[in-house]
Design a protein around this motif. Structure first.
Motif, PDB file in Angstrom:
ATOM      1  N   LEU A  19      35.700  57.094  61.075  1.00 31.86           N
ATOM      2  CA  LEU A  19      35.380  55.699  61.413  1.00 31.86           C
ATOM      3  C   LEU A  19      34.281  55.566  62.461  1.00 31.86           C
ATOM      4  O   LEU A  19      33.533  54.586  62.463  1.00 31.86           O
ATOM      5  N   VAL A  20      34.193  56.522  63.366  1.00 34.10           N
ATOM      6  CA  VAL A  20      33.176  56.430  64.413  1.00 34.10           C
ATOM      7  C   VAL A  20      32.687  57.850  64.769  1.00 34.10           C
ATOM      8  O   VAL A  20      32.942  58.354  65.859  1.00 34.10           O
ATOM      9  N   PRO A  21      31.995  58.506  63.837  1.00 30.96           N
ATOM     10  CA  PRO A  21      31.538  59.883  64.076  1.00 30.96           C
ATOM     11  C   PRO A  21      30.591  59.993  65.257  1.00 30.96           C
ATOM     12  O   PRO A  21      30.498  61.055  65.883  1.00 30.96           O
ATOM     13  N   GLU A  22      29.919  58.892  65.589  1.00 26.85           N
ATOM     14  CA  GLU A  22      28.970  58.929  66.715  1.00 26.85           C
ATOM     15  C   GLU A  22      29.653  58.858  68.077  1.00 26.85           C
ATOM     16  O   GLU A  22      28.999  58.977  69.121  1.00 26.85           O
ATOM     17  N   ALA A  23      30.977  58.679  68.089  1.00 29.19           N
ATOM     18  CA  ALA A  23      31.708  58.534  69.360  1.00 29.19           C
ATOM     19  C   ALA A  23      31.566  59.759  70.251  1.00 29.19           C
ATOM     20  O   ALA A  23      31.575  59.652  71.480  1.00 29.19           O
ATOM     21  N   GLN A  32      31.759  56.451  76.848  1.00 33.61           N
ATOM     22  CA  GLN A  32      32.573  55.238  76.719  1.00 33.61           C
ATOM     23  C   GLN A  32      31.910  54.305  75.720  1.00 33.61           C
ATOM     24  O   GLN A  32      30.737  53.989  75.838  1.00 33.61           O
ATOM     25  N   TRP A  33      32.671  53.869  74.708  1.00 30.23           N
ATOM     26  CA  TRP A  33      32.117  52.960  73.709  1.00 30.23           C
ATOM     27  C   TRP A  33      33.094  51.820  73.468  1.00 30.23           C
ATOM     28  O   TRP A  33      34.285  51.933  73.744  1.00 30.23           O
ATOM     29  N   GLU A  34      32.575  50.734  72.942  1.00 27.03           N
ATOM     30  CA  GLU A  34      33.395  49.582  72.582  1.00 27.03           C
ATOM     31  C   GLU A  34      32.851  48.996  71.277  1.00 27.03           C
ATOM     32  O   GLU A  34      31.657  49.091  71.002  1.00 27.03           O
ATOM     33  N   THR A  84      35.028  42.484  74.799  1.00 23.11           N
ATOM     34  CA  THR A  84      34.728  42.374  76.223  1.00 23.11           C
ATOM     35  C   THR A  84      35.403  43.525  76.948  1.00 23.11           C
ATOM     36  O   THR A  84      36.545  43.871  76.656  1.00 23.11           O
ATOM     37  N   SER A  85      34.705  44.136  77.854  1.00 21.12           N
ATOM     38  CA  SER A  85      35.244  45.291  78.561  1.00 21.12           C
ATOM     39  C   SER A  85      34.953  45.170  80.046  1.00 21.12           C
ATOM     40  O   SER A  85      33.869  44.760  80.447  1.00 21.12           O
ATOM     41  N   THR A 116      28.733  52.923  77.419  1.00 19.11           N
ATOM     42  CA  THR A 116      27.445  53.568  77.127  1.00 19.11           C
ATOM     43  C   THR A 116      26.966  53.261  75.718  1.00 19.11           C
ATOM     44  O   THR A 116      25.844  53.580  75.358  1.00 19.11           O
ATOM     45  N   ALA A 117      27.865  52.650  74.893  1.00 21.86           N
ATOM     46  CA  ALA A 117      27.461  52.313  73.524  1.00 21.86           C
ATOM     47  C   ALA A 117      28.311  51.180  72.977  1.00 21.86           C
ATOM     48  O   ALA A 117      29.503  51.088  73.280  1.00 21.86           O
TER      49      ALA A 117
END
Length: 510
Positions: A256-260, A265-267, A272-273, A278-279
């Protein structure tokens, strides 16, 4: 075995054909040929007449020397000495052909050595020709197109090499036919093998391939591939509605999110975080059905944030031990967590607020605590768990929408009158509940009514008993209290040592 079969710096990998031996089949000899291209190798079997037919076509089409093939022998053709001599001569013949055609083998030679099944140039040429003839028809019919990981690997390698799209001069084998087809295809199935493919040493789950050539996919099914080696799947986020990835993944995140892995830190987009990210990762905005069953997934990780539209989620036959992160899936109505490692359902209602179908079969559940607030639940499968007590059914007995319950293959299912005792836990809704996929009979409902009456009588008796005990206890306490009060109000006689009081009239009289 290494996945890559190409040479360094885009060079063609070394190719070799060796005749390893022979075997007698009925009345003729079959020669066993080992073909090698780089690290990939496979086995082909041919009789001499196959070599002869090949040679005739090559002489006619490619003008090769007609004396290159060793001649036929009618007498003693299966003798050991002749077979051994011919084996060496046929190997020289094949090696000579491979040297004569170093880049792209003629179609007839490619099929003879099974290049169309195992070698990059042969695979892409065969696929391009197939789509040249049938591609438009397949697209118009809206059918699912099935392709092997090895074929996708071959196309990916061809594109990486940057060579002419039609290396052999035959327009029907132009790579452009593949790219035109994949750009418009909507339904794709990629199916590999659990072990070596065909007669080769090629392990398809070790082959990397790129799916970014598919621009319009609505549905994709992937089986027996290497999840971490799949590139370009996320390029279909904008249109993909149904995705199945089985026997391929070790985590949800890698699909689902291979670039993680590239970011600390990604959202997901739109979230809202309070923490710095960073992404921002785009969501799978149209994905409503996801099947990731039969993988090696141990955790429902935070990548589910990226599939907010999911309605049907299948995570069966994995190693999940905890229900978590599903509170992000507001549209989820069907969840399959069967055959995992769940031992507790505590607080599950906070994760599955709108669930209608829940499959928990084949886990390690001993209690049903946590299911009592799933008020939307209609279908529930709890078979093959470790539930022993009928009283556990009370946790689901008051669910207002529940219609189908499966409790078979649990320890409680061997209890005498198991069905009626379970149905009795649903009270007035017993007639509306189908237990273990068997319609409830009138006889069972009559027995349920008797059990309910007995239970009600027990409850009344218990209440009366408690009431009598309370009255008795209250009486005892009242009596004790009265006795205590009376004792405190009693007038005690005066002590004889004290002088009696003298009235004023007596004093005056004196």
């Amino acid at each position: 075995m290494e996945a890559a079969a190409g040479g360094e710096d885009g060079e063609e990998p070394p190719r070799e054909a060796r005749v390893l031996g022979s075997e007698l089949v009925e009345t003729y000899t079959v020669y066993i040929i080992q073909v090698s291209v780089g690290n990939h190798q496979w086995t082909v079997k041919h009789r001499y007449s196959d070599f002869h037919d090949l040679h005739e076509k090559l002489v006619s089409e490619k003008k090769i020397d007609k004396n290159l093939l060793p001649p036929k022998k009618m007498i003693g053709k299966n003798s050991k000495s002749l077979v051994e001599k011919r084996q060496k001569e046929l190997e020289v013949y094949l090696q000579t052909l491979l040297i004569k055609f170093p880049v792209t083998a003629p179609k007839v030679l490619s099929h003879f050595l099974h290049f169309h099944l195992y070698e990059i140039n042969g695979i892409t040429a065969a696929l391009a020709e197939e789509l040249f003839h049938k591609g438009e028809q397949l697209l118009m019919a809206g059918e699912v197109f099935t392709i092997r990981p090895l074929q996708l690997y071959a196309v990916t390698q061809q594109l990486l090499q940057g060579k002419p799209t039609c290396a052999n001069g035959d327009a029907k084998t132009d790579l452009g036919h593949i790219l035109d087809f994949t750009c418009r295809l909507k339904y794709l199935k990629v199916t590999g093998t659990g072990g070596p493919f065909g007669t080769s040493n090629i392990q398809e789950h070790l082959l990397p391939f790129d799916l970014s050539i598919f621009k319009s996919l609505h549905q994709i099914e992937i089986n027996h591939c290497g999840g971490k080696l799949i590139k370009g799947l996320t390029s279909s986020k904008h249109a993909l509605a149904t995705m199945s990835v089985r026997f391929s993944a070790t985590s949800m995140k890698e699909i689902l999110v291979p670039e993680a892995s590239e970011f600390d830190q990604w959202e997901p987009e739109g979230a809202t975080s309070s923490c710095p990210v960073t992404a921002v990762i785009p969501t799978w905005r149209t994905l409503t059905t996801l099947d990731m069953s039969h993988n090696s997934i141990s955790q429902i990780d935070e990548s589910v944030k990226l599939i907010p539209k999911i309605e049907f989620l299948d995570l069966s036959h994995n190693g999940v031990s905890l229900v978590e992160n599903l509170q992000h899936l507001y549209n989820l109505v069907h969840l399959d967590l069967s055959y995992n490692k769940l031992t507790s359902l505590e607080g599950v209602h906070t994760k599955l607020g709108n669930i209608k179908t829940l499959n928990l079969a084949g886990n390690q559940l001993e209690t049903l605590c946590g299911l009592n607030k799933l008020y939307s639940l209609v279908n529930l499968d709890l078979s093959n768990n470790k539930i022993e007590q009928i009283d556990e059914v009370k946790n689901i007995g008051n669910l207002p929408c529940l219609e189908k319950v499966v409790l078979s293959s649990n320890p409680l299912s061997i209890i005498p009158d198991y069905r009626t005792k379970v149905l009795a836990q649903f009270g007035d809704r017993a007639s509306e509940v189908c237990l273990d996929n068997i319609v409830t009979t009138e006889k069972e409902l009559d027995t349920v009514e008797v059990l309910k009456a007995i239970q009600k009588a027990k409850e009344v008796k218990y209440k009366l008993s408690n009431s009598d005990k309370k009255i008795s206890e209250d009486s005892r306490l009242t009596a004790a209290s009265s006795k205590s009060n009376c004792s405190s109000l009693t007038v005690r006689p005066c002590s004889p040592s004290l002088p009696r009081p003298v009235s004023s009239s007596q004093g005056n009289h004196k």
